[in-house]
Design a protein around this motif. Structure first.
Motif, mmCIF file in Angstrom:
data_model
loop_
_atom_site.group_PDB
_atom_site.id
_atom_site.type_symbol
_atom_site.label_atom_id
_atom_site.label_comp_id
_atom_site.label_asym_id
_atom_site.label_seq_id
_atom_site.Cartn_x
_atom_site.Cartn_y
_atom_site.Cartn_z
ATOM 1 N N PHE A 1 3.332 12.603 -5.432
ATOM 2 C CA PHE A 1 2.053 11.670 -5.783
ATOM 3 C C PHE A 1 2.256 11.014 -4.144
ATOM 4 N N LEU A 2 1.808 10.298 -3.755
ATOM 5 C CA LEU A 2 1.875 8.430 -3.217
ATOM 6 C C LEU A 2 0.317 7.732 -3.489
ATOM 7 N N VAL A 3 1.337 6.556 -3.423
ATOM 8 C CA VAL A 3 -0.153 5.567 -4.665
ATOM 9 C C VAL A 3 0.329 4.104 -4.129
ATOM 10 N N LEU A 4 -0.505 3.414 -3.007
ATOM 11 C CA LEU A 4 -0.287 2.827 -2.239
ATOM 12 C C LEU A 4 -1.565 1.704 -3.222
ATOM 13 N N TYR A 5 -0.947 -0.123 -3.778
ATOM 14 C CA TYR A 5 -1.854 -0.882 -4.684
ATOM 15 C C TYR A 5 -1.161 -2.048 -3.468
ATOM 16 N N ASP A 6 -2.534 -2.632 -3.898
ATOM 17 C CA ASP A 6 -2.519 -4.443 -3.202
ATOM 18 C C ASP A 6 -1.605 -5.371 -4.402
ATOM 19 N N PRO A 7 -0.389 -6.441 -3.464
ATOM 20 C CA PRO A 7 0.604 -7.064 -4.586
ATOM 21 C C PRO A 7 -0.313 -7.188 -6.005
ATOM 22 N N GLN A 8 -1.270 -7.820 -5.942
ATOM 23 C CA GLN A 8 -1.715 -7.136 -7.173
ATOM 24 C C GLN A 8 -1.763 -6.530 -8.338
ATOM 25 N N GLY A 9 -1.352 -5.183 -7.462
ATOM 26 C CA GLY A 9 -1.670 -3.378 -8.773
ATOM 27 C C GLY A 9 -2.749 -3.545 -8.709
ATOM 28 N N ARG A 10 -3.708 -3.717 -7.820
ATOM 29 C CA ARG A 10 -5.477 -3.030 -7.553
ATOM 30 C C ARG A 10 -4.982 -2.071 -6.655
ATOM 31 N N PRO A 11 -5.684 -0.599 -7.208
ATOM 32 C CA PRO A 11 -5.770 0.487 -5.944
ATOM 33 C C PRO A 11 -6.151 0.396 -5.241
ATOM 34 N N LEU A 12 -5.399 0.791 -3.893
ATOM 35 C CA LEU A 12 -6.051 0.605 -2.872
ATOM 36 C C LEU A 12 -6.377 2.393 -1.484
#
Length: 706
Positions: free
Chosen positions: A119-130
């Motif tokens: 898996f590869l998951v990208l989040y914003d600095p506040q931990g919200r998923p992108l």
């Protein structure tokens, strides 16, 4: 006297015994040598096997660390890639448009395939998923479904990976895995298989996940974090991963004698991926490690390097703990190989050594017997003689021998030696008995004399001191009482003579009366100091706890001037028979001594307990304890002697008087240093029904029958 004796299992004839004596070094030394060699060879072989499995564990550990490094460096490379940065900031305009989720998914999917991650998951600095990588076979609708925020364990992994590029191990709950990579959920649920010697457990399945996770920040040109990228590898049922470790550690043909090597990853004590077989084609996933190994590796953090029972056979095994990002033990890495082929080789080696030594021993025995025949007969007779002497026949002798060589002379010397030993032994026994008897008599006499002398010395010293003090005090009291009586008589005569004319000086006369009475009291107290047992007050049944509280009130003015804290520990339930004023005098004296021992402040502890003496008489024991400097051995030895004091202004009579008062009622006072803290402890033991040598008077002043 002790002599060598031929083993009885060789008995049958004299010649057989002598043959055994000739063969004894051979029969003992060779088997011991064989045994020592076998034990050494067995231990060396075991060390060789352990060394082998230790090196295997080092190889497996190195590959495991390499994969952690690759996951971490791969994730870091994607996080620092220009392509990902461009996908996050597609246009250099002043107001940047939001990133395209589809384009981000494509970038992450490509990177995940290249790195071989799950898996590869990208989040914003506040931990919200992108965005997250979309594995092959997942529908577009599923890919566009709303994503949960970053799981809490990944935030901790981010802080840990910032201290290095390596990935970290984490235990994730099912909901965290579902948030990261829903396609991995089928690999989580592992049914637990009942395993021999495993620790008791009520669970039926294991649904947690062990993952290698690397969480890296994505930074812009100014160094500001614009996103967070998490990548990882799921270890649950990851057969390719564990088979690759096994191929690296145990390549084809690396183990001799048909042994098989295995590797396993444990989550806690459950096998989550392994190439150990439960049956012919079924892997032992879901089985558990034995409780002994679990306690050593997971409980104490040790590395296990010895044989262990793995599922259904014995293996030469190596286990080491696996740590998560917070340095907690969450699992184990295992490598090992079948022990049975090596065990057969060991037995064959030991058998070959035994056969070689058996042949050598047989040849040596044959030569020894041929060379020993010339000395059999003289040695036989000497041996028999020694056996008879050992069995309690000191008169047995070798006698005349036909041989006139060194053995014959030795036999003659042996007879002479036995004669001398027999005579000396009898004399020594006789002298020893006489000496023991005399020593016992002298010891008893000395002990009795010493005890009598010590008792007489103690009584004499005490009697001399008391007599001197009593004589001096009585003399002083007699000389003072005479002028006191004259003064009191003249005062009474003056009142009668003057009558009403004495009214103007009535106050002065009263003052004179008071001073005369004071002098009389002083004389009485002086007599009490000298002969306390003759001045007893009436006996009451007293509550010792209340008496101690009353005494605290009387010394309250002294406590108010110090920084002393009073601790009460009153647990006595019985009452004691004693004179109230005399008991208060004793307790107040002990309290004042304790207060004076703590000039800088401290703790005054008052304790009361029910008590019984050696004769079974019951009473109460009170203790006055301070936290001062304690008592030296010299002070303890002289503490209750009259006129002994450690104070500059003391008279040395307080403790002596107190001891006399307490002993009058059958009690005693002891002093010692406290064992819990620094300080001294004075304890007074009193009986409920006082038993004294001379009965104390009753309330009406007459001698009582206590």
């Amino acid at each position: 006297m002790s002599f060598w004796r031929t083993p009885r299992w060789l008995a049958g004839s004299v010649r057989n015994k002598l043959l055994a004596m000739a063969l004894l070094p051979l029969l003992v030394a060779f088997p011991l040598l064989v045994l020592a060699l076998a034990l050494w060879g067995n231990a060396a072989y075991d060390r060789l096997l352990i060394t082998k499995v230790r090196s295997d564990l080092a190889v497996a550990h190195g590959y495991f660390d390499q994969v952690l490094g690759e996951v971490g460096s791969g994730t870091l490379g994607v996080a620092n890639s220009r392509a990902l940065y461009a996908a996050l900031r597609p246009a250099p305009a002043p107001r940047v448009a939001p990133p395209d989720p589809a384009h981000l998914r494509d970038q992450l999917a490509l990177a995940r395939e290249q790195l071989g991650l799950d898996f590869l998951v990208l989040y914003d600095p506040q931990g919200r998923p992108l965005a997250r990588s979309t594995p092959a076979g997942l529908s577009t609708g599923d890919a566009n479904a709303p994503m949960p925020p970053m799981p809490a364990p990944l935030a901790g992994a981010l802080q840990a990976t910032q201290r290095g590029a390596r990935a970290r191990l984490l235990l994730l709950k099912p909901e965290a895995v579902a948030a990261l990579a829903p396609h991995l959920m089928p690999r989580l649920r592992i049914p637990l298989v009942a395993t021999r010697n495993a620790a008791p457990d009520t669970r039926e399945t294991e649904d947690r996940a062990m993952v290698m996770v690397s969480t890296q920040p994505v930074r812009d040109a100014a160094g500001q974090t614009i996103a967070v990228l998490s990548g990882g590898l799921l270890l649950n049922q990851n057969l390719d991963f564990i088979d690759h470790i096994n191929r690296i550690v145990y390549p084809e043909g690396s183990l001799p004698f048909g042994s098989q090597g295995t590797a396993t990853l444990f989550m806690d004590d459950v096998r989550i991926t392994t190439n150990v077989r439960l049956f012919q084609d079924q892997r032992a996933i879901g089985t558990r490690v034995s409780q002994t190994v679990r306690d050593a590796v997971l409980g104490r953090g040790e590395t296990w390097l010895q044989r262990a029972f793995v599922v259904n056979d014995w293996y030469v095994s190596a286990y080491e703990p696996l740590l998560d990002a917070s340095e907690q033990r969450i699992g184990m890495l295992y490598v090992g190989y079948l022990e049975a082929p090596f065990r057969l080789v060991r037995y064959a080696m030991l058998g070959a050594i035994g056969l070689i030594f058996l042949g050598v021993m047989a040849l040596s025995a044959w030569f020894s017997l041929r060379w020993a025949r010339s000395i059999f007969q003289p040695v036989e007779r000497m041996n028999r003689t020694m056996q008879l002497v050992e069995e309690g026949q000191p008169q047995a002798r070798v006698g005349e021998l036909a041989a006139r060589d060194e053995l014959g002379a030795l036999a003659g010397h042996l007879d002479e030696l036995l004669d001398v030993i027999d005579d000396k032994t009898a004399a020594l026994q006789r002298w020893g008995e006489e000496l023991d008897h005399k020593v016992a008599e002298r010891t008893q006499e000395l002990e009795a004399s010493n005890a009598s002398l010590q008792l007489a010395q103690q009584q004499l010293v005490k009697s001399e001191k008391l007599a001197a003090i009593g004589q001096l005090t009585a003399s002083i009291a007699h000389e003072i009482n005479n002028p006191i009586a004259v003064m009191q008589g003249n005062l009474d005569l003056m009142r009668e003579t003057l009558g009403d004319a004495s009214m103007p000086v009535r106050a002065e006369l009263k003052l004179l009366d008071e001073q005369v009475e004071r002098m009389r009291i002083i004389v009485t107290q002086l007599l009490q100091y000298a002969r306390p047992t003759e001045y007893a007050g009436y006996v009451e049944t007293l509550d010792l706890n209340r008496t101690m509280d009353d005494c605290l009130v009387l010394v309250g003015h002294l406590l108010a001037q110090t920084n002393i804290v009073v601790r009460r520990d009153f647990q006595a339930t019985r009452r004691v028979g004693c004179n109230r004023q005399e008991l208060q005098q004793v307790v107040i004296n002990l309290m004042i001594n304790a207060i004076q021992a703590m000039p800088q402040g401290g703790e005054l502890r008052l304790v009361s307990r029910d008590w019984a003496d050696e004769a079974g008489r019951v009473g109460v024991r009170l203790c006055v304890q301070d936290s001062g400097s304690g008592l030296s051995l010299e002070v303890l030895d002289r503490l209750f002697r009259p006129f002994f004091t450690t104070k500059n202004d003391g008279n040395g009579l307080g403790l002596w008087i107190s001891q006399g008062l307490v002993e009058r009622y059958g009690g005693h006072i002891t002093a010692e240093n406290r064992s819990d803290v620094q300080g001294a402890s004075f304890c007074v033991a009193l009986l409920t029904e006082p038993h004294a040598p001379d009965a104390a008077p009753t309330r009406d002043g007459r001698p009582g029958g206590l």
